[in-house]
Enzyme design. Sequence first.
Site, PDB file in Angstrom:
ATOM      1  N   ARG A   1       0.816  -1.227   0.000  1.00  0.00           N
ATOM      2  CA  ARG A   1       0.000   0.000   0.000  1.00  0.00           C
ATOM      3  C   ARG A   1       0.841   1.266   0.000  1.00  0.00           C
ATOM      4  NH1 ARG A   1      -2.009   1.901   4.391  1.00  0.00           N
ATOM      5  NH2 ARG A   1      -2.474  -0.094   5.355  1.00  0.00           N
TER       6      ARG A   1
ATOM      7  N   TYR B   1     -11.223  21.426 -14.930  1.00  0.00           N
ATOM      8  CA  TYR B   1     -11.801  20.089 -15.015  1.00  0.00           C
ATOM      9  C   TYR B   1     -13.006  19.997 -14.080  1.00  0.00           C
ATOM     10  CZ  TYR B   1     -12.166  15.047 -15.029  1.00  0.00           C
ATOM     11  OH  TYR B   1     -12.623  13.772 -15.148  1.00  0.00           O
TER      12      TYR B   1
ATOM     13  N   ASP C   1      -2.467  21.781 -12.749  1.00  0.00           N
ATOM     14  CA  ASP C   1      -2.987  20.619 -13.468  1.00  0.00           C
ATOM     15  C   ASP C   1      -2.525  20.776 -14.915  1.00  0.00           C
ATOM     16  OD1 ASP C   1      -4.430  18.760 -14.952  1.00  0.00           O
ATOM     17  OD2 ASP C   1      -6.286  19.015 -13.812  1.00  0.00           O
TER      18      ASP C   1
ATOM     19  N   LYS D   1      -4.772  10.185 -19.263  1.00  0.00           N
ATOM     20  CA  LYS D   1      -4.924  10.868 -20.541  1.00  0.00           C
ATOM     21  C   LYS D   1      -3.687  10.653 -21.418  1.00  0.00           C
ATOM     22  CE  LYS D   1      -8.805  11.999 -18.651  1.00  0.00           C
ATOM     23  NZ  LYS D   1      -9.057  13.242 -17.939  1.00  0.00           N
TER      24      LYS D   1
HETATM   25  C1  LIG Z   1      -9.357  13.528 -16.625  1.00  0.00           C
HETATM   26  C2  LIG Z   1      -8.846  14.736 -15.921  1.00  0.00           C
HETATM   27  C3  LIG Z   1      -8.712  14.765 -14.527  1.00  0.00           C
HETATM   28  C4  LIG Z   1      -9.142  13.598 -13.663  1.00  0.00           C
HETATM   29  O1  LIG Z   1      -8.424  12.440 -13.938  1.00  0.00           O
HETATM   30  P1  LIG Z   1      -9.054  10.975 -13.637  1.00  0.00           P
HETATM   31  O2  LIG Z   1      -7.931  10.054 -13.915  1.00  0.00           O
HETATM   32  O3  LIG Z   1     -10.245  10.821 -14.526  1.00  0.00           O
HETATM   33  O4  LIG Z   1      -9.447  10.978 -12.189  1.00  0.00           O
HETATM   34  C5  LIG Z   1      -8.211  15.912 -13.949  1.00  0.00           C
HETATM   35  N1  LIG Z   1      -7.849  16.982 -14.688  1.00  0.00           N
HETATM   36  C6  LIG Z   1      -7.958  16.990 -16.031  1.00  0.00           C
HETATM   37  C7  LIG Z   1      -7.554  18.189 -16.789  1.00  0.00           C
HETATM   38  C8  LIG Z   1      -8.465  15.873 -16.693  1.00  0.00           C
HETATM   39  O5  LIG Z   1      -8.591  15.893 -18.027  1.00  0.00           O
END
Ligand SMILES: *Cc1c(COP(=O)(O)O)cnc(C)c1O
Length: 385
Positions: free
Chosen positions: A53, A106, A179, A204
Amino acid sequence: MAELPIWSKASLTAQALGKTDPLTRAVVPPIHLSSTYIRDPDNAYSSGFIYGRPDNATVRETEAVIAMLEDAEGGALLFSSGMAAATACFMALEPGDHVVASAVMYWALRNWLVTEAARWGLEVELVETDDLGKLQAAMRPGRTKLVWIETPSNPLWTITDIAAAAEIAREAGARLAVDSTCASPFHTRPLQLGADIVMHAATKILNGHSDVIAGALCARERDPYWERIGRIRSGSGAILGPFEAYLLNRGLKTFFVRAAAQARSAATLAERLSAHPLVSRVLYPGLPQHPGHDVALCQMENGFGFMLSVQVKGGETAAIGTAANVRLWKRATSLGGVESLIEHRASIEGAGTPCPPDLLRLSTGIEDPGDLFDDLDAALAAAHR
Ligand SMILES: *Cc1c(COP(=O)(O)O)cnc(C)c1O
């Protein structure tokens, strides 16, 4: 990272930092699945591993690649999703702390901030961080502990000046977290521009194949805040699984070729769609008419990313109709995969969204850009018949 040779990030990523298996001389290291590790007779844990973990060797290998990509002196941590990574940054704050975040960001994280984070005692203020005057005015020196920006930000691809935001945050005694999912380390390295934390939905473009949910955080330095984030990951069991870490590392090996091709295609589509008679507006930071273009030129390299949005003539009905008629583009949420995705974004974001109803969000994949354009062109025509 002083021990790394001076090869480019592209070379280092293609070979996952050159890590091989010393036991078998396998070019691809094995996946470490064990949940537990043998204690030495003298009661120590000389391997450094105790339990799955807090830590895992396969996860560490992928973290090392991402830390290298982001120039993260403090290292990288992988989480079970982008949301798990992002929310750990807020859970590491104290109740009563003031947080400033991008108003355009997001959607799921924005929702979490205004509901759950607020319930836990964080005071969250959403401002248009692309307007540095507004960001500056929102700061409460001594009380603001974290500034959270997303650039380019979903789904309008608003650009926030990272270096300027870092300066504003630092002056007020706050950290800056970015982000950087849609910029990716191919285009922007926020830590070099003064950010303290970089977050990626590794789901992504880092993974790139729409088959893993994963999140990453990278830190400029190993400080008590970063250590608390590590304890939160361990305590809440939010570490990425070893299979997912392996797949992510495998996806990363082609990251540079995918990111280059996807950005090239997105730029071509943005240009061609700008001249389309059934499109009223194209949102892409690479276009000179985009409001964030000048800042994007300064803080992005190798192009402007794989994401763009189009506003369709004929409003919401025409936008949904266009998405309904694509054949090559896949009608799905998410982004950054090798297959191109199209989404009527307002439908998924719901009430209160800053997303216009006539907007389609496009995630450009690696298909032939001519095919991608022709498919959209035919779908636009079908929606207007
Ligand atoms: C998809 C996304 C997230 C969240 O990611 P997950 O893996 O779906 O939890 C956060 N920020 C951006 C810009 C995203 O495209």
